[in-house]
Write a protein that holds these residues in place. Structure first.
Motif, PDB file in Angstrom:
ATOM      1  N   ILE A  94       0.840  -1.199   0.000  1.00 27.52           N
ATOM      2  CA  ILE A  94       0.000   0.000   0.000  1.00 27.52           C
ATOM      3  C   ILE A  94       0.873   1.247   0.000  1.00 27.52           C
ATOM      4  CG2 ILE A  94      -1.655   1.360   1.339  1.00 27.52           C
ATOM      5  CD1 ILE A  94      -2.890  -1.311   2.259  1.00 27.52           C
ATOM      6  N   TRP A  95       1.950   1.218   0.790  1.00 26.88           N
ATOM      7  CA  TRP A  95       2.829   2.387   0.818  1.00 26.88           C
ATOM      8  C   TRP A  95       3.421   2.663  -0.570  1.00 26.88           C
ATOM      9  CZ3 TRP A  95       3.461   6.783   2.741  1.00 26.88           C
ATOM     10  CH2 TRP A  95       4.599   7.523   2.417  1.00 26.88           C
ATOM     11  N   ALA A  96       3.814   1.631  -1.268  1.00 28.35           N
ATOM     12  CA  ALA A  96       4.368   1.823  -2.616  1.00 28.35           C
ATOM     13  C   ALA A  96       3.345   2.524  -3.510  1.00 28.35           C
ATOM     14  CB  ALA A  96       4.788   0.480  -3.217  1.00 28.35           C
ATOM     15  N   TRP A  97       2.081   2.150  -3.370  1.00 25.88           N
ATOM     16  CA  TRP A  97       1.021   2.800  -4.152  1.00 25.88           C
ATOM     17  C   TRP A  97       0.859   4.259  -3.719  1.00 25.88           C
ATOM     18  CZ3 TRP A  97      -3.632   5.232  -3.359  1.00 25.88           C
ATOM     19  CH2 TRP A  97      -4.430   5.412  -4.495  1.00 25.88           C
ATOM     20  N   ALA A 168       3.010   8.671   7.489  1.00 17.47           N
ATOM     21  CA  ALA A 168       3.995   8.824   6.422  1.00 17.47           C
ATOM     22  C   ALA A 168       3.395   9.553   5.230  1.00 17.47           C
ATOM     23  CB  ALA A 168       4.533   7.459   6.003  1.00 17.47           C
ATOM     24  N   LEU A 169       2.122   9.298   4.947  1.00 21.37           N
ATOM     25  CA  LEU A 169       1.465   9.959   3.820  1.00 21.37           C
ATOM     26  C   LEU A 169       1.368  11.463   4.039  1.00 21.37           C
ATOM     27  CD1 LEU A 169      -0.088  10.056   1.180  1.00 21.37           C
ATOM     28  CD2 LEU A 169      -2.150   9.428   2.450  1.00 21.37           C
ATOM     29  N   VAL A 170       0.950  11.877   5.232  1.00 19.91           N
ATOM     30  CA  VAL A 170       0.835  13.313   5.513  1.00 19.91           C
ATOM     31  C   VAL A 170       2.207  13.972   5.393  1.00 19.91           C
ATOM     32  CG1 VAL A 170       0.297  15.013   7.304  1.00 19.91           C
ATOM     33  CG2 VAL A 170      -1.247  13.091   6.911  1.00 19.91           C
ATOM     34  N   ASP A 171       3.243  13.303   5.919  1.00 15.83           N
ATOM     35  CA  ASP A 171       4.602  13.820   5.809  1.00 15.83           C
ATOM     36  C   ASP A 171       5.020  13.924   4.345  1.00 15.83           C
ATOM     37  OD1 ASP A 171       7.667  13.359   5.609  1.00 15.83           O
ATOM     38  OD2 ASP A 171       7.366  13.902   7.716  1.00 15.83           O
ATOM     39  N   THR A 182       9.706   6.718   2.930  1.00 15.25           N
ATOM     40  CA  THR A 182       9.770   5.271   2.712  1.00 15.25           C
ATOM     41  C   THR A 182      10.719   4.620   3.705  1.00 15.25           C
ATOM     42  OG1 THR A 182       9.235   5.534   0.376  1.00 15.25           O
ATOM     43  CG2 THR A 182      10.288   3.459   1.019  1.00 15.25           C
ATOM     44  N   ALA A 183      11.852   5.259   3.977  1.00 13.58           N
ATOM     45  CA  ALA A 183      12.788   4.726   4.970  1.00 13.58           C
ATOM     46  C   ALA A 183      12.131   4.656   6.340  1.00 13.58           C
ATOM     47  CB  ALA A 183      14.051   5.587   5.022  1.00 13.58           C
TER      48      ALA A 183
END
Length: 197
Positions: A94-97, A168-171, A182-183
């Motif tokens: 999901i993060w990759a997307w 992470a998305l908001v950042d 991503t890290a």
């Protein structure tokens, strides 16, 4: 309501898609019907007729954004046992997307709706944030083993996965620093995996 009445007209669907493309570029906060209608080749009167009100149009646009996000995440196809790759693998996928540059407009629009919902704004924003949390928790649950899915620990684990993704998305939306975000996702997932071993 009859099935025919529930099915939107081809014109309404066409205008919704054009309005959605406009909203991805211009946002929803200061949406004005006149420039929107001009940009999509329509008139404010037609948009109000088709969507009932400006709030009705905004609600339809939020639902359209939510549907696109859900369709992308739901395409992960959990296995029959619900545990293919586990929750960690799904969060990484999901993060990759989410991190893909092509999804920035959709996710910026999502964050706008989410923020306005948190502020308690009435109308089309009401309940949007809660609904998206529930959507994502349901999708993550589908990737947990059946024995874990219905437990308090299972709920806590998928809530933690969602928190990692949302934070992470908001950042990422604020900084556009894909590598650092991503890290961070990888580091948190690694700590979570090690603590679960």
């Amino acid at each position: 309501m009859t099935e025919a009445a529930a099915t939107p007209s081809a014109r309404k669907t066409e205008l919704l898609e054009k309005c959605y493309a406009y909203a991805l570029t211009h946002g929803l906060s200061d949406l004005s019907l006149r420039p929107l209608a001009s940009a999509v080749g329509s008139s404010p009167r037609v948009l109000l007729f088709l969507f009932g009100s400006k709030d009705g149009l905004v609600r339809a646009l939020l639902e359209r954004a939510r549907a696109e996000e859900l369709a992308a995440i739901a395409s992960l196809h959990p296995s029959d046992d619900g545990a293919a790759g586990g929750l960690e693998a799904v969060v990484r996928h999901i993060w990759a997307w989410l991190a893909a540059p092509s999804h920035r407009p959709l996710l910026t629009l999502w964050l706008e709706g989410y923020s306005r919902s948190l502020l308690g704004e009435p109308g089309p924003w009401a309940g949007f944030a809660r609904s998206t949390v529930e959507d994502w928790l349901d999708l993550l649950a589908a990737h947990q083993a059946p024995g874990e899915r219905g437990t308090a620990e299972g709920l806590a684990r998928r809530t933690a996965g969602l928190a990692i993704l949302r934070g992470a998305l908001v950042d990422l939306l604020a900084t556009d620093d894909v590598e650092r975000a991503t890290a961070a996702v990888d580091a948190v997932l690694e700590v979570t995996r090690e603590s679960g071993d």
